[in-house]
Design a protein around this motif. Structure first.
Motif, mmCIF file in Angstrom:
data_model
loop_
_atom_site.group_PDB
_atom_site.id
_atom_site.type_symbol
_atom_site.label_atom_id
_atom_site.label_comp_id
_atom_site.label_asym_id
_atom_site.label_seq_id
_atom_site.Cartn_x
_atom_site.Cartn_y
_atom_site.Cartn_z
ATOM 1 N N GLY A 17 8.905 3.083 -23.299
ATOM 2 C CA GLY A 17 10.134 3.502 -23.291
ATOM 3 C C GLY A 17 10.002 4.647 -22.265
ATOM 4 O O GLY A 17 9.352 5.606 -22.363
ATOM 5 N N LEU A 18 11.176 5.049 -21.667
ATOM 6 C CA LEU A 18 11.286 5.939 -20.962
ATOM 7 C C LEU A 18 12.221 7.249 -21.090
ATOM 8 O O LEU A 18 12.398 7.926 -20.310
ATOM 9 C CB LEU A 18 11.764 5.381 -19.220
ATOM 10 N N LEU A 19 12.653 7.048 -22.410
ATOM 11 C CA LEU A 19 13.600 8.231 -22.873
ATOM 12 C C LEU A 19 14.615 8.461 -22.216
ATOM 13 O O LEU A 19 15.343 9.574 -22.342
ATOM 14 C CB LEU A 19 12.639 9.390 -23.148
ATOM 15 N N GLY A 20 15.301 7.440 -21.422
ATOM 16 C CA GLY A 20 16.488 7.551 -20.751
ATOM 17 C C GLY A 20 16.209 8.275 -19.328
ATOM 18 O O GLY A 20 17.127 8.922 -18.721
ATOM 19 N N LEU A 21 15.063 8.449 -18.943
ATOM 20 C CA LEU A 21 14.495 9.197 -17.777
ATOM 21 C C LEU A 21 14.640 8.266 -16.627
ATOM 22 O O LEU A 21 14.330 7.362 -16.764
ATOM 23 C CB LEU A 21 13.556 10.218 -17.773
ATOM 24 N N PRO A 22 15.176 8.853 -15.478
ATOM 25 C CA PRO A 22 14.984 7.925 -14.164
ATOM 26 C C PRO A 22 13.676 7.438 -13.603
ATOM 27 O O PRO A 22 13.420 7.771 -12.274
ATOM 28 C CB PRO A 22 15.938 8.459 -13.325
ATOM 29 N N LEU A 23 12.894 6.672 -14.336
ATOM 30 C CA LEU A 23 11.410 6.662 -13.955
ATOM 31 C C LEU A 23 11.199 4.876 -13.895
ATOM 32 O O LEU A 23 9.981 4.753 -13.746
ATOM 33 C CB LEU A 23 10.636 7.263 -15.168
ATOM 34 N N GLU A 24 12.102 4.376 -13.831
ATOM 35 C CA GLU A 24 11.892 2.745 -13.473
ATOM 36 C C GLU A 24 11.229 2.465 -12.261
ATOM 37 O O GLU A 24 10.280 1.735 -12.309
ATOM 38 C CB GLU A 24 13.284 2.270 -13.617
ATOM 39 N N ALA A 25 11.446 3.085 -11.262
ATOM 40 C CA ALA A 25 10.702 2.673 -9.851
ATOM 41 C C ALA A 25 9.107 3.401 -10.231
ATOM 42 O O ALA A 25 8.228 2.606 -9.662
ATOM 43 C CB ALA A 25 11.153 3.653 -8.694
ATOM 44 N N VAL A 26 9.006 4.378 -10.952
ATOM 45 C CA VAL A 26 7.467 4.966 -10.873
ATOM 46 C C VAL A 26 6.717 3.767 -11.771
ATOM 47 O O VAL A 26 5.810 3.490 -11.800
ATOM 48 C CB VAL A 26 7.497 6.431 -11.948
ATOM 49 N N LEU A 27 7.508 3.151 -12.737
ATOM 50 C CA LEU A 27 6.979 2.345 -13.899
ATOM 51 C C LEU A 27 6.531 0.881 -13.165
ATOM 52 O O LEU A 27 5.355 0.608 -13.179
ATOM 53 C CB LEU A 27 8.020 1.899 -14.871
ATOM 54 N N LEU A 28 7.308 0.463 -12.182
ATOM 55 C CA LEU A 28 7.182 -0.523 -11.375
ATOM 56 C C LEU A 28 5.980 -0.506 -10.503
ATOM 57 O O LEU A 28 4.846 -1.054 -10.382
ATOM 58 C CB LEU A 28 8.453 -1.161 -10.622
ATOM 59 N N ARG A 29 5.694 0.873 -9.660
ATOM 60 C CA ARG A 29 4.536 1.178 -8.899
ATOM 61 C C ARG A 29 3.443 1.056 -9.966
ATOM 62 O O ARG A 29 2.382 0.559 -9.494
ATOM 63 C CB ARG A 29 4.997 2.332 -8.444
ATOM 64 N N ARG A 30 3.522 1.623 -10.958
ATOM 65 C CA ARG A 30 2.042 1.958 -11.908
ATOM 66 C C ARG A 30 1.685 0.515 -12.399
ATOM 67 O O ARG A 30 0.850 0.248 -12.332
ATOM 68 C CB ARG A 30 2.632 2.880 -12.957
ATOM 69 N N ARG A 31 2.805 -0.473 -12.728
ATOM 70 C CA ARG A 31 2.558 -1.927 -13.066
ATOM 71 C C ARG A 31 1.695 -2.578 -11.684
ATOM 72 O O ARG A 31 0.673 -3.215 -12.014
ATOM 73 C CB ARG A 31 3.615 -2.513 -13.351
ATOM 74 N N ASP A 32 2.236 -2.312 -10.530
ATOM 75 C CA ASP A 32 1.738 -3.064 -9.578
ATOM 76 C C ASP A 32 0.140 -2.279 -9.295
ATOM 77 O O ASP A 32 -0.705 -3.021 -8.836
ATOM 78 C CB ASP A 32 2.375 -2.916 -8.292
ATOM 79 N N GLU A 33 0.182 -1.145 -9.401
ATOM 80 C CA GLU A 33 -1.317 -0.333 -9.060
ATOM 81 C C GLU A 33 -2.097 -0.857 -10.301
ATOM 82 O O GLU A 33 -3.482 -0.959 -9.789
ATOM 83 C CB GLU A 33 -0.985 1.249 -9.173
ATOM 84 N N ALA A 34 -1.395 -1.154 -11.466
ATOM 85 C CA ALA A 34 -2.435 -1.365 -12.617
ATOM 86 C C ALA A 34 -3.022 -3.042 -12.161
ATOM 87 O O ALA A 34 -4.199 -3.251 -12.548
ATOM 88 C CB ALA A 34 -1.795 -1.591 -13.738
ATOM 89 N N ARG A 35 -2.200 -3.990 -11.863
ATOM 90 C CA ARG A 35 -2.591 -5.231 -11.494
ATOM 91 C C ARG A 35 -3.647 -5.166 -10.391
ATOM 92 O O ARG A 35 -4.737 -5.967 -10.360
ATOM 93 C CB ARG A 35 -1.534 -6.154 -11.252
ATOM 94 N N ALA A 36 -3.361 -4.377 -9.372
ATOM 95 C CA ALA A 36 -4.388 -4.359 -8.238
ATOM 96 C C ALA A 36 -5.630 -3.805 -8.928
ATOM 97 O O ALA A 36 -6.776 -4.339 -8.521
ATOM 98 C CB ALA A 36 -4.100 -3.470 -7.168
ATOM 99 N N GLN A 89 -6.826 -4.184 -11.711
ATOM 100 C CA GLN A 89 -7.618 -5.235 -12.526
ATOM 101 C C GLN A 89 -8.230 -6.293 -11.830
ATOM 102 O O GLN A 89 -9.372 -6.719 -12.366
ATOM 103 C CB GLN A 89 -6.485 -5.960 -13.439
ATOM 104 N N GLU A 90 -7.574 -6.620 -10.590
ATOM 105 C CA GLU A 90 -8.212 -7.519 -9.646
ATOM 106 C C GLU A 90 -9.445 -7.010 -9.125
ATOM 107 O O GLU A 90 -10.411 -7.672 -9.155
ATOM 108 C CB GLU A 90 -7.319 -7.992 -8.790
ATOM 109 N N ALA A 91 -9.405 -5.803 -8.589
ATOM 110 C CA ALA A 91 -10.680 -5.042 -8.101
ATOM 111 C C ALA A 91 -11.786 -4.793 -9.020
ATOM 112 O O ALA A 91 -12.903 -4.998 -8.719
ATOM 113 C CB ALA A 91 -10.304 -3.754 -7.647
ATOM 114 N N ALA A 92 -11.276 -4.672 -10.375
ATOM 115 C CA ALA A 92 -12.242 -4.544 -11.444
ATOM 116 C C ALA A 92 -12.955 -5.695 -11.575
ATOM 117 O O ALA A 92 -14.019 -5.920 -11.937
ATOM 118 C CB ALA A 92 -11.616 -3.933 -12.769
ATOM 119 N N ARG A 93 -12.261 -6.913 -11.608
ATOM 120 C CA ARG A 93 -12.745 -8.159 -11.716
ATOM 121 C C ARG A 93 -14.003 -8.563 -10.876
ATOM 122 O O ARG A 93 -14.971 -8.892 -10.956
ATOM 123 C CB ARG A 93 -11.719 -9.297 -11.824
ATOM 124 N N LEU A 94 -13.373 -8.239 -9.304
ATOM 125 C CA LEU A 94 -14.265 -8.591 -8.494
ATOM 126 C C LEU A 94 -15.561 -7.669 -8.615
ATOM 127 O O LEU A 94 -16.488 -8.249 -8.070
ATOM 128 C CB LEU A 94 -13.615 -8.506 -7.165
#
Length: 653
Positions: free
Chosen positions: A463-482, A484-489
């Protein structure tokens, strides 16, 4: 002395502390006789100087010698009467007496008119009636007359002092109130004439000097009055100038401390005459409460002490920062220039009395005091408020750090602090004020969000506690998927490299093992042993299994190889020791046989055939040839004994 202006009281004095034990009695000749000068008992023939009753001289071995009344009674004032009469007798019999210093003193001015001196006299009289005056004694000498008064219980009265000064009669009072009762006549004489304290009741020279000193004092007073008028004028000018200066708000920390302590409703009261303060009423009143009700709780605080405290804190205007004696003349002079003026300590006193009326302070005789519980509770509230502010500051710092880390220019933090957070049900500011587990959970959540805001951090899904951090959360999710893929390889590449490394390590191990086995067992046996060990460890054909050995299998094969090496080396060592023993035994046999052969050749000199036949032929006593029998020292001696028997007689050893 018993005249109308006598310095002795008309009412009887209280009994003496030593009862009616007298050191003197009135002899038949009218003189006072000391107890040491008379016979014991009634033989002293003395009477009481006070009441005239018969006395008994008691001169025992235990108590101090004294006179006592023959008939037991409380003779009031006996010792006072005796001492007065004794002093007069001593003065009448003597011819000089010590006069005290003559000193003139007026309003702090002092002048020594004459020093103490011995006054010789030719005549003396006691109890002389001088028309309204009856001094204890009068002495005359050098053409002068001097009055003497003896202070036994009470000093000379004011009426008599007035008469002495009106008639300009020089007079001295001798203080006998502390003269010891049971002393010798000589000691009493010394005290009356010289030792006892004495002072002038009237001295014309002292009076004249006092008049001169009064004129000097009056002149000084006039000068001082003019100086004070100038000083008061200057102070009034300073006060008038400072009085119209506006007061500053003062440092806000004092007001905050008062509110934190629970005294917010007691500060900011308008008090008449408060123009002496350089700060607003709520500021100096908060400082006063901080001192009286917190720092000095349980202790008396006077108005002057409170004023000094506020002066140290620079809360008064310049003319009032000085410690000044606000005399009535000065206050009146200033009030003519500044209507409504009051000294600072009076203003503070009014405010303190107002607090006492409301139960915060207690009015005592010299000042005010706050109960210790008031100070303790105030400190508790202040500590709680300080902790709440600390938590609020910590929360704001954490929020600012989080937003900066996220790269957000969002500045509407106040609304977020006062807006309820759904996850908690209350606003963050309330959580900070209350503290406890709720605030700790909020700070932990903010820590998680701050870590998420850092570059390449993991996304936070709590949860973001009502703070405007949605864009940050989306970037971190994309970075996390990237990631994970790099870690698999990376894991796949690592697994491939690890397999290749294990294959090479296994092959190198088997090659080295074959070399060691061939060197130890021979080519055929060593190669066969390695093939069998690899097959048993992997269950694969040798060409495949030699590259499939893991480290555990390699360790087991190495241990087996070490065991086989140890077994072979042990067998070889045993064989070597056996051969060494056989060689040693053969050497012993060869040595013994060589010595036996030498003995036989010596027994049959020039007859080698006989010697060979005896040495190699079967001997009946041995059942075999001596050569075969001779294998050690014992058998050598046996063969030698047989050789001796074979010698002709005369040639035996």
């Amino acid at each position: 002395m018993d005249g109308p202006a006598s310095c002795h009281p008309s009412t009887p004095p209280p009994p003496d502390g030593d009862g009616t034990k007298l050191p003197y009695g009135l002899a038949e000749d009218g003189r006072l006789a000391h107890v040491s000068e008379v016979a014991s008992g009634l033989g002293c023939r003395c009477r009481c100087p006070g009441c005239g009753e018969r006395l008994v001289a008691r001169k025992g071995a235990i108590k101090v010698h004294h006179f006592a009344h023959h008939v037991d009674r409380a003779c009031v004032g006996a010792w006072e009467t005796t001492l007065h009469r004794l002093a007069k007798e001593i003065v009448l019999e003597a011819r000089d007496i010590l006069l005290p210093d003559a000193v003139a003193e007026v309003d702090g001015l002092r002048h020594d008119v004459a020093f103490a001196t011995v006054f010789p006299y030719e005549a003396a009289e006691a109890e002389v009636n001088m028309g309204g005056l009856r001094p204890d004694a009068i002495i005359r000498g050098r053409g002068r007359e001097l009055l003497l008064e003896f202070h036994v219980r009470h000093p000379c009265g004011p009426e008599k002092l007035v008469l002495l000064r009106e008639r300009n009669l020089p007079s001295v009072e001798i203080d006998l109130s502390r003269v010891p009762r049971h002393a010798s006549r000589a000691e009493h004489t010394e005290l009356v004439l010289r030792g006892a304290p004495r002072h002038w009741l009237h001295n014309a020279k002292v009076v004249a000097e006092e008049a001169r000193l009064r004129r000097i004092a009056a002149e000084r007073a006039a000068v001082e009055k003019r100086r004070l008028q100038r000083l008061h004028g200057r102070i009034a000018d300073e006060v008038a100038g400072a009085w119209i200066e506006p007061a500053s708000p003062g440092h806000s920390s004092w007001r905050i401390r008062a509110i934190d302590a629970g005294f917010g409703g007691f500060v900011g009261r308008s008090v008449p005459g408060a123009g002496c303060f350089s700060v607003a009423a709520e500021t100096w009143q908060a400082a006063f409460l901080d001192h009286v009700a917190i720092s000095a709780a349980g202790h008396l605080v006077t108005g002057d002490a409170a004023l000094r405290t506020l002066q140290k804190r620079q809360m008064l205007k310049a003319p009032f920062q000085i410690r000044r004696n606000w005399e009535p003349e000065l206050v009146a002079h200033i009030q003519e220039r500044v209507p409504g003026f009051r000294p600072p300590h009076e203003v503070i006193g009014d405010y303190a009395d107002w607090l006492a009326e409301r139960g915060l302070l207690m009015r005592v005789r010299q000042g005010w005091v706050a109960a210790q519980t008031v100070g303790w509770e105030a400190r508790q509230r202040m500590e709680a408020a300080s902790e709440a502010r600390r938590r609020q500051g910590e929360l704001q710092d954490k929020l600012g750090t989080l937003l900066r880390a996220a790269g957000l220019p969002w500045t509407d933090t106040a609304s977020w602090l006062d807006r309820a957070v759904p996850e908690f049900g209350v606003a963050p500011r309330v959580l900070a004020e209350e503290g406890g587990e709720g605030f700790e959970r909020l700070m932990r959540r903010l820590d998680e969000l701050e870590r998420m805001a850092q570059p390449h951090a993991s996304p936070y899904e709590g949860g973001l506690l009502g703070l405007p951090l949605e864009a940050v959360l989306l970037r971190r999710r994309d970075e996390a998927r990237a990631r994970q893929e790099a870690a698999r390889l990376e894991r796949e590449e690592f697994a491939r490299q690890a397999a290749e490394r294990r294959r090479k390590e296994s092959g190198d191990f088997v090659a080295t093992l074959v070399l060691d086995a061939v060197a130890l067992m021979g080519e055929d046996a060593g190669t066969a042993w390695v093939r069998e060990a690899v097959g048993a460890a992997t269950g694969l054909p040798f060409d495949e299994g030699r590259f499939a050995l893991d480290w555990q299998a390699r360790n087991r094969i190495s241990e087996a190889m070490a065991g086989e090496r140890g077994r072979i080396m042990a067998a070889r060592e045993a064989e070597r020791r056996r051969l060494d023993r056989e060689a040693e035994a053969a050497a012993v046999v060869a040595g013994c046989r060589s010595r036996l052969e030498a003995d036989v050749m010596a027994r049959f000199p020039g007859q080698p055939d006989w010697a060979h036949m005896w040495l190699r032929g079967k001997h009946p006593a041995l059942g075999r040839s001596p050569w075969e029998q001779c294998v050690d020292e014992r058998s050598l001696e046996r063969c030698r004994s047989l050789l001796d028997a074979a010698r002709p007689k005369g040639r035996r050893r």
